[in-house]
Design an enzyme around this catalytic site. Structure first.
Site, PDB file in Angstrom:
ATOM      1  N   TRP A 181       0.856  -1.210   0.027  1.00 48.46           N
ATOM      2  CA  TRP A 181       0.103  -0.089  -0.099  1.00 48.46           C
ATOM      3  C   TRP A 181       0.835   1.334  -0.123  1.00 48.46           C
ATOM      4  CZ3 TRP A 181      -4.392  -0.383  -1.829  1.00 48.46           C
ATOM      5  CH2 TRP A 181      -5.206  -1.692  -1.849  1.00 48.46           C
ATOM      6  N   ASP A 202      -2.161   6.530   6.368  1.00 46.03           N
ATOM      7  CA  ASP A 202      -3.129   5.699   5.868  1.00 46.03           C
ATOM      8  C   ASP A 202      -3.530   4.509   6.832  1.00 46.03           C
ATOM      9  OD1 ASP A 202      -4.564   3.742   4.614  1.00 46.03           O
ATOM     10  OD2 ASP A 202      -3.179   3.409   2.671  1.00 46.03           O
ATOM     11  N   LYS A 243     -12.821  -2.126   6.275  1.00 42.40           N
ATOM     12  CA  LYS A 243     -11.774  -2.983   7.025  1.00 42.40           C
ATOM     13  C   LYS A 243     -12.267  -3.013   8.458  1.00 42.40           C
ATOM     14  CE  LYS A 243      -8.778  -3.004   3.379  1.00 42.40           C
ATOM     15  NZ  LYS A 243      -7.784  -2.161   2.595  1.00 42.40           N
TER      16      LYS A 243
HETATM   17  C1  LIG Z   1      -7.329  -1.839   1.447  1.00 38.10           C
HETATM   18  C2  LIG Z   1      -6.379  -0.722   1.641  1.00 38.10           C
HETATM   19  C3  LIG Z   1      -6.394   0.445   0.779  1.00 38.10           C
HETATM   20  C4  LIG Z   1      -7.047   0.603  -0.481  1.00 38.10           C
HETATM   21  O1  LIG Z   1      -8.561   1.014   0.159  1.00 38.10           O
HETATM   22  P1  LIG Z   1      -9.593   1.480  -1.020  1.00 38.10           P
HETATM   23  O2  LIG Z   1     -10.916   1.946  -0.061  1.00 38.10           O
HETATM   24  O3  LIG Z   1     -10.083  -0.003  -1.426  1.00 38.10           O
HETATM   25  O4  LIG Z   1      -9.209   2.318  -1.901  1.00 38.10           O
HETATM   26  C5  LIG Z   1      -5.537   1.265   0.777  1.00 38.10           C
HETATM   27  N1  LIG Z   1      -4.716   1.336   1.950  1.00 38.10           N
HETATM   28  C6  LIG Z   1      -4.534   0.168   2.790  1.00 38.10           C
HETATM   29  C7  LIG Z   1      -3.476   0.372   3.975  1.00 38.10           C
HETATM   30  C8  LIG Z   1      -5.487  -0.636   2.650  1.00 38.10           C
HETATM   31  O5  LIG Z   1      -5.649  -1.763   3.578  1.00 38.10           O
END
Ligand SMILES: *Cc1c(COP(=O)(O)O)cnc(C)c1O
Length: 360
Positions: free
Chosen positions: A102, A172, A196
């Site tokens: 990521w 993030d 998540k």
């Molecule tokens: C799942 C995830 C993303 C992407 O998320 P989307 O909402 O599908 O764009 C980005 N960063 C991390 C750390 C993730 O776990």
């Protein structure tokens, strides 16, 4: 009805109690005679839902007054572009930490808008560890520092927060937000896709310090401009109304678990138990150095990858699903977010031990 223990990395399990409440309110929310999905986002009823959800999130995370909370769409992936577009503020370079898949996506997107300085990379240790902050190649003139506190695919998590002084710290937190207490005041901005550890897919939460608003690049689309959304109370256009409502119910559920203190204790207990089961066996293995192991995403491999398919079949027969590891890592991955009950961890460990007895 039998609910499965779903170890998916996302969209992931949601608390059953919350699903039941949403079900009970599905046709008629609070005497309105409407489903939340049918309400005008600017109507009195929906405004009360939206306001209460924000207040509950602020309460749960102890978000200081000088931060805005935005309820957006586009996923965490859209933020990879929105961050440089909004936060370069006249600078031409930004610091990024590379701890996995990521991080790399965030870096690739930022590269379109500025010069990216990778201050630290775990590539050389195959993303099994995080280099000490003292050795990072920080650029004092960087617009901000971006990092990924928890790498969802590799299962690599920061046990500390980088201390970058006046440089805004951008995180993030898609797969670790709400998993334990957090000092929001250390961050310029925190963002997370909801699917998540928050609620349904379709909602993206941005928590941003007010002084960082208002200096977006001219080319920044209105829909990606944080100031636009902040001024409009996240209602510049139609927000993801149902996901916002549902996430509000999850915030109340977290309070009932003892808030983030309570969640943190439960999550630590769950992760400790699963890692102990992996470490106590010669059959299962997790590649990450102990102090950097994720509480939320636990990748593990079997001694013989030819057994992967049988493992997944036997797990599924016990109602333990979506354990297949990410294609880039192989093996298994158990994502054990807030809504995974402790009984789900116990059931997984029991299955793993039975499987090892059979094949180990
Ligand atoms: C799942 C995830 C993303 C992407 O998320 P989307 O909402 O599908 O764009 C980005 N960063 C991390 C750390 C993730 O776990």
């Amino acid at each position: 009805m039998t609910r499965k223990y779903n170890f998916s990395a996302g969209p992931a399990m949601l608390p059953q109690e919350v699903l039941e409440q949403a079900q009970a309110e599905m046709l008629d929310w609070n005497g309105s005679g409407m489903s939340v999905m049918e309400m005008s986002h600017r109507g009195k009823e929906y405004m009360s839902i939206a306001t209460e959800a924000e207040a509950d999130l602020r309460d749960v995370m102890s978000i200081p007054e000088n931060y805005k909370v935005l309820f957006l769409q586009g996923g965490a992936s859209s933020q990879f572009a929105a961050i440089p577009l909004n936060l370069l503020r006249g600078n031409d370079s930004a610091d990024y930490v590379n701890t996995g898949a990521w991080s790399k996506k965030a870096i690739a997107e930022a590269n379109r808008y500025c010069s990216v300085n990778v201050v630290s990379s775990s590539e050389d240790n195959n993303f099994s560890s995080i280099l000490p902050f003292e050795g990072w190649d920080i650029n004092p003139d960087s617009a901000y520092l971006h990092y990924t506190p928890n790498e969802t695919i590799g299962g690599l998590e920061f046990p500390w927060i980088p201390e970058v002084g006046d440089t805004p710290l951008i995180a993030d937190m898609s797969s670790t937000i709400l998993s334990r207490p957090l000092d929001v005041s250390k961050f310029g901005m925190i963002y997370a896709g909801a699917q998540k550890n928050i609620g349904p897919a379709g909602l993206t939460i941005v928590i941003i310090r007010e002084d960082l608003l208002g200096d977006a690049m001219d080319i920044c689309p209105a829909m990606m401009n944080y100031e636009t959304h902040a001024k409009a109370g996240s209602m510049y256009n139609t927000p993801s109304t149902y996901a916002w409502y549902f996430s509000g119910l999850v915030f109340k559920w977290i309070k009932k678990q003892g808030g983030l203190e309570g969640m943190g204790e439960i999550n630590k207990r769950k992760a400790d138990r699963l890692y102990a089961a992996i470490d106590d066996s010669d059959f299962y293995k997790n590649p990450v150095e102990k102090e950097f192991r994720s509480w939320m995403n636990v990748p593990f491999t079997l001694a013989n990858s030819d057994l992967d398919e049988s493992f997944l079949e036997q797990a599924a027969a016990r109602g333990l699903v979506t354990l297949k590891g990410h294609r880039s890592v192989g093996g298994m991955r158990a994502s054990i977010y807030n809504a995974m009950p402790e009984a789900g961890i116990d059931a997984l460990i029991e299955m793993m031990q039975d499987f090892e007895k059979q094949y180990g």
